[in-house]
Motif scaffolding. Structure first.
Motif, short mmCIF file in Angstrom:
data_model
loop_
_atom_site.label_atom_id
_atom_site.label_comp_id
_atom_site.label_asym_id
_atom_site.label_seq_id
_atom_site.Cartn_x
_atom_site.Cartn_y
_atom_site.Cartn_z
N ALA A 15 86.11 55.18 -46.19
CA ALA A 15 85.90 53.75 -45.93
C ALA A 15 87.20 53.01 -45.59
O ALA A 15 87.16 51.84 -45.23
CB ALA A 15 85.24 53.10 -47.15
N GLN A 16 88.36 53.68 -45.71
CA GLN A 16 89.62 52.95 -45.52
C GLN A 16 90.55 53.73 -44.59
O GLN A 16 90.99 54.84 -44.93
CB GLN A 16 90.30 52.75 -46.88
N ASP A 17 90.89 53.12 -43.45
CA ASP A 17 91.76 53.79 -42.47
C ASP A 17 93.08 54.23 -43.09
O ASP A 17 93.59 55.32 -42.79
CB ASP A 17 92.04 52.86 -41.28
N SER A 18 93.65 53.37 -43.97
CA SER A 18 94.96 53.71 -44.53
C SER A 18 94.87 55.01 -45.34
O SER A 18 95.78 55.85 -45.31
CB SER A 18 95.47 52.57 -45.41
N LYS A 19 93.74 55.18 -46.03
CA LYS A 19 93.58 56.40 -46.83
C LYS A 19 93.33 57.61 -45.93
O LYS A 19 93.75 58.73 -46.24
CB LYS A 19 92.44 56.23 -47.82
N ILE A 20 92.62 57.39 -44.82
CA ILE A 20 92.39 58.50 -43.88
C ILE A 20 93.75 58.96 -43.33
O ILE A 20 94.02 60.16 -43.22
CB ILE A 20 91.44 58.09 -42.73
N ILE A 21 94.61 58.01 -43.01
CA ILE A 21 95.94 58.36 -42.48
C ILE A 21 96.71 59.20 -43.50
O ILE A 21 97.28 60.24 -43.16
CB ILE A 21 96.72 57.08 -42.08
N GLU A 27 97.17 66.80 -44.88
CA GLU A 27 96.47 67.99 -44.34
C GLU A 27 97.26 68.66 -43.22
O GLU A 27 97.30 69.88 -43.13
CB GLU A 27 95.14 67.54 -43.72
N GLN A 28 97.85 67.84 -42.35
CA GLN A 28 98.53 68.37 -41.16
C GLN A 28 100.04 68.55 -41.40
O GLN A 28 100.78 68.85 -40.47
CB GLN A 28 98.33 67.42 -39.98
N ALA A 29 100.47 68.30 -42.64
CA ALA A 29 101.90 68.39 -42.99
C ALA A 29 102.76 67.56 -42.04
O ALA A 29 103.72 68.04 -41.44
CB ALA A 29 102.35 69.85 -43.00
N LEU A 30 102.33 66.30 -41.87
CA LEU A 30 103.05 65.38 -40.97
C LEU A 30 103.64 64.24 -41.80
O LEU A 30 103.04 63.84 -42.81
CB LEU A 30 102.07 64.73 -39.99
N SER A 31 104.75 63.69 -41.34
CA SER A 31 105.23 62.48 -41.99
C SER A 31 104.26 61.35 -41.65
O SER A 31 103.83 61.22 -40.49
CB SER A 31 106.63 62.14 -41.47
N ILE A 32 103.97 60.53 -42.63
CA ILE A 32 103.01 59.45 -42.40
C ILE A 32 103.49 58.48 -41.32
O ILE A 32 102.70 57.87 -40.61
CB ILE A 32 102.74 58.75 -43.74
N MET A 33 104.82 58.40 -41.16
CA MET A 33 105.40 57.48 -40.17
C MET A 33 105.03 57.90 -38.75
O MET A 33 105.06 57.10 -37.83
CB MET A 33 106.94 57.47 -40.29
N ARG A 34 104.70 59.17 -38.56
CA ARG A 34 104.43 59.65 -37.20
C ARG A 34 102.99 59.30 -36.76
O ARG A 34 102.68 59.32 -35.58
CB ARG A 34 104.63 61.17 -37.13
N ILE A 35 102.12 59.00 -37.74
CA ILE A 35 100.73 58.68 -37.37
C ILE A 35 100.64 57.18 -37.07
O ILE A 35 100.83 56.34 -37.95
CB ILE A 35 99.75 59.08 -38.51
N THR A 36 100.30 56.87 -35.83
CA THR A 36 100.27 55.46 -35.43
C THR A 36 98.88 54.85 -35.58
O THR A 36 98.72 53.64 -35.60
CB THR A 36 100.74 55.31 -33.97
N TRP A 61 96.32 59.45 -33.57
CA TRP A 61 97.44 59.24 -32.64
C TRP A 61 98.75 59.57 -33.36
O TRP A 61 98.99 59.03 -34.46
CB TRP A 61 97.46 57.80 -32.14
N ILE A 62 99.53 60.44 -32.75
CA ILE A 62 100.79 60.88 -33.37
C ILE A 62 101.94 60.57 -32.40
O ILE A 62 101.88 60.97 -31.23
CB ILE A 62 100.74 62.40 -33.68
N ASP A 63 102.90 59.85 -32.88
CA ASP A 63 104.13 59.53 -32.11
C ASP A 63 103.83 58.76 -30.82
O ASP A 63 104.62 58.82 -29.87
CB ASP A 63 104.90 60.81 -31.71
N GLU A 64 102.69 58.13 -30.73
CA GLU A 64 102.44 57.33 -29.51
C GLU A 64 101.52 56.16 -29.86
O GLU A 64 100.79 56.22 -30.86
CB GLU A 64 101.81 58.19 -28.40
N PRO A 65 101.56 55.10 -29.03
CA PRO A 65 100.73 53.94 -29.37
C PRO A 65 99.24 54.27 -29.28
O PRO A 65 98.83 55.12 -28.49
CB PRO A 65 101.10 52.90 -28.31
N VAL A 66 98.47 53.58 -30.11
CA VAL A 66 97.01 53.80 -30.12
C VAL A 66 96.42 53.27 -28.82
O VAL A 66 96.78 52.20 -28.35
CB VAL A 66 96.39 53.06 -31.33
#
Ligand code: FAD
Length: 523
Positions: A15-21, A27-36, A61-66
């Motif tokens: 129900a919450q985009d911030s939690k999905i991010i 899950e993807q072992a990504l820094s949260i800052m890279r998910i836009t 979206w990773i490292d690029e604008p939505v």
């Protein structure tokens, strides 16, 4: 970079985009800052086991604008040319509306004739049925702009397997104001509070693009050519005539239309239907059963749904058109009859859960006096008589007869009926006695089976209200498979639920589009 990921998360995460991010980053072992950003593409609830999960297809979206471009391109409608050919569309339910919109896309001017009023004015007549028991035979829950679909739940799921067609229909609803959620959810619905505006927006598109819409226009006759093998237009109750090939999308309640066709000697076939009752539980009880917890649905889950189906003595007994968080409505289209149906608002937030609980009925099941083997209208006449009986049992009123569920199963009288959503009111009645025995008996056995499958479902906290009869068309207006016109009459395109080729909003809409395409191919 974008990635489409299938994930399985708790309802609060879903129900919450911030939690999905957060979830995706871990899950993807990504820094949260890279998910836009993320966007949900598909969503379904899995309530089969004790821990409820939500399956999501998400675009990340990773490292690029939505990118805000809609995933499905909006449908564009251009005005038809001044000299465009015309076609007559009778009925402005989902089948007629979508036929008219498709005609416009194909460059043909639709002339839409609707016996009822526009969707806003219709609201007053619908309210009068509950308040005063007065039924306007041209403006009610079945008739008027939007057809039977206007004051419905607006559930947009269908058993149709045509994925592309379904997506297109949902997209047309969305382009006319329905929430983007309908493009995502496995069980999309619009809600009776939102549907009228969506329908009015569709009418505006039709008119803006050169179509005509005539309300309070009851079609009473087909116009035939001199050799009587082609329909060339229609005549109305006021004597006006409209020329052109005809898409007949008058729905399954228009008994006067079936009688008119029958009297003209136009081929019709009887069709099986399903009849029974509306069953109403407290929604909290259904939430507890379906979500397997005494605490109910909590903050993040929607009002729970259910589906039940079984066989009793060779006939299906099943739940139909379940409305979580909804209300039961008086859905007759004629005075002197009592029929119930259900709807729910977009938030599905009433205290009640209702569904039709119906038994399959074949023409051969009818008593001999209906002469089913020879009378194409036999099933329709039976349906009518059952609704008349229900009205009579209710003391010739719209105050519906009701019985507690367990009492109905055990053949006992219910002294007191618990509060119900049905706005015209309920009164105790022995449905187990006055409903035809093959129907009541199968429902009783079906309810026992459902009660075993879901503990707590068979309960005196629930009530049954009679009768539910308008589940599908009792008549088929047979079509030629290839050309889609009537088997004996060119220029007549029987369409939607009333033709017996669709059931529900989405399949009627798909059928409307297909009839429009077949008509234009012939032009
Ligand atoms: C209360 C309720 C809730 C429902 N909920 C859902 C749901 O949640 N999901 C779902 O899929 N389905 C639902 N349904 C069923 C759904 O509404 C129908 O399947 C669908 O509307 C059928 O579409 P249609 O266009 O074929 O016919 P209809 O919607 O019945 O439209 C027929 C139109 O033709 C007009 N008409 C009839 N005779 C004439 C005439 N002689 N001249 C001019 N006009 C005429 C009528 O006024 C009507 O507007 C519900 C139905 C009701 C009553």
């Amino acid at each position: 970079m974008t990635k489409d990921l299938q994930i399985r998360v708790s309802p609060s995460v879903a129900a919450q985009d911030s939690k999905i991010i957060h979830y995706v980053a871990s899950e993807q072992a990504l820094s949260i800052m890279r998910i836009t950003g993320v966007r949900i593409l598909r969503r379904s609830i899995d309530a089969r086991s004790r821990t409820i999960m939500v399956n999501l297809l998400v675009r990340v979206w990773i490292d690029e604008p939505v990118d805000d471009t809609p995933v499905i391109a909006p449908v564009q409608y251009q005005a038809v040319k001044d000299n465009a050919p015309s076609a007559v569309v009778v009925g402005m339910g989902p089948a007629g509306l979508f036929a008219a919109l498709r005609l416009i896309e194909l460059g043909v001017r639709p002339i839409v004739l609707e016996r009822g009023k526009n969707v806003k004015e219709r609201r007053v007549d619908v309210a009068r049925i509950s308040r005063e028991g007065i039924v306007d035979p041209n403006s009610n829950y079945c008739y008027g702009e939007g057809g039977a679909g206007a004051y419905s739940d607006g559930k947009l799921y269908t058993r149709s397997k045509k994925r592309g067609s379904i997506e297109h229909i949902l997209n047309v609803f969305h382009c006319h104001g329905a929430s983007r959620d309908i493009l995502i959810d496995a069980h999309p619905h619009i809600g009776s509070d939102r549907l009228p505006d969506v329908i009015a927006a569709m009418r505006e598109t039709i008119i803006r693009c050169g179509g005509e819409v005539h309300f309070n226009t009851l079609v009473t006759r087909l116009l035939l050519n001199s050799t009587r093998d082609t329909v060339v237009g229609v005549a109305t109750a006021s004597g006006a005539e409209y020329a052109g090939p005809v898409i007949l999308a008058t729905g399954h309640s228009a008994r006067d239309v079936y009688r008119m066709l029958h009297n003209e000697g136009i081929a019709l076939e009887p069709k099986g239907i399903a009849v029974g009752v509306r069953l109403e539980h407290p929604q909290q009880l259904i939430d507890r059963i379906q979500y397997h917890t005494p605490y109910g649905r909590g903050q993040w889950l929607p009002a729970a749904e259910y589906t039940f189906v079984t066989q009793v003595e060779g006939r299906g007994v099943y739940s139909f058109c379940m409305c979580p968080g909804g209300i039961i409505v008086p859905a007759t289209s004629e005075p002197g009859l009592l029929v119930v149906n259900g709807m729910s608002p977009s938030k599905r937030n009433t205290h009640w859960a209702n569904s039709g609980m119906v038994v399959e009925l074949h023409p051969e099941d009818l008593p001999a006096r209906y002469d089913a083997p020879h009378d194409a209208l036999a099933m329709m006449n039976y349906q009518h008589d059952l609704e008349a009986l229900c009205f009579e049992q209710a003391g010739n009123s719209q105050v519906a007869g009701a019985q507690r569920m367990q009492d109905f199963v055990e053949g006992k009288e219910s002294q007191l009926i618990p509060p119900s959503s049905y706005p015209a009111g309920v009164q105790p009645s022995r449905l187990d006695r006055w409903m035809p025995a093959p129907i009541a008996g199968r429902l009783q056995r079906g309810f026992r089976t459902f009660g075993k499958a879901a503990r707590g479902f068979l309960t005196n906290q629930a009530i049954v209200i009679g009768v539910e009869t308008r589940t599908s068309s009792p008549v088929r207006i047979p079509r030629d498979i290839a050309s889609m016109h009537h088997i004996a009459l060119r220029g007549l395109y029987p369409c939607g639920e009333g033709a017996g080729y669709a059931g529900g909003i989405v399949s009627s809409a798909i059928d409307g589009e297909r009839c429009a395409e077949a008509l234009v191919a012939k032009l």
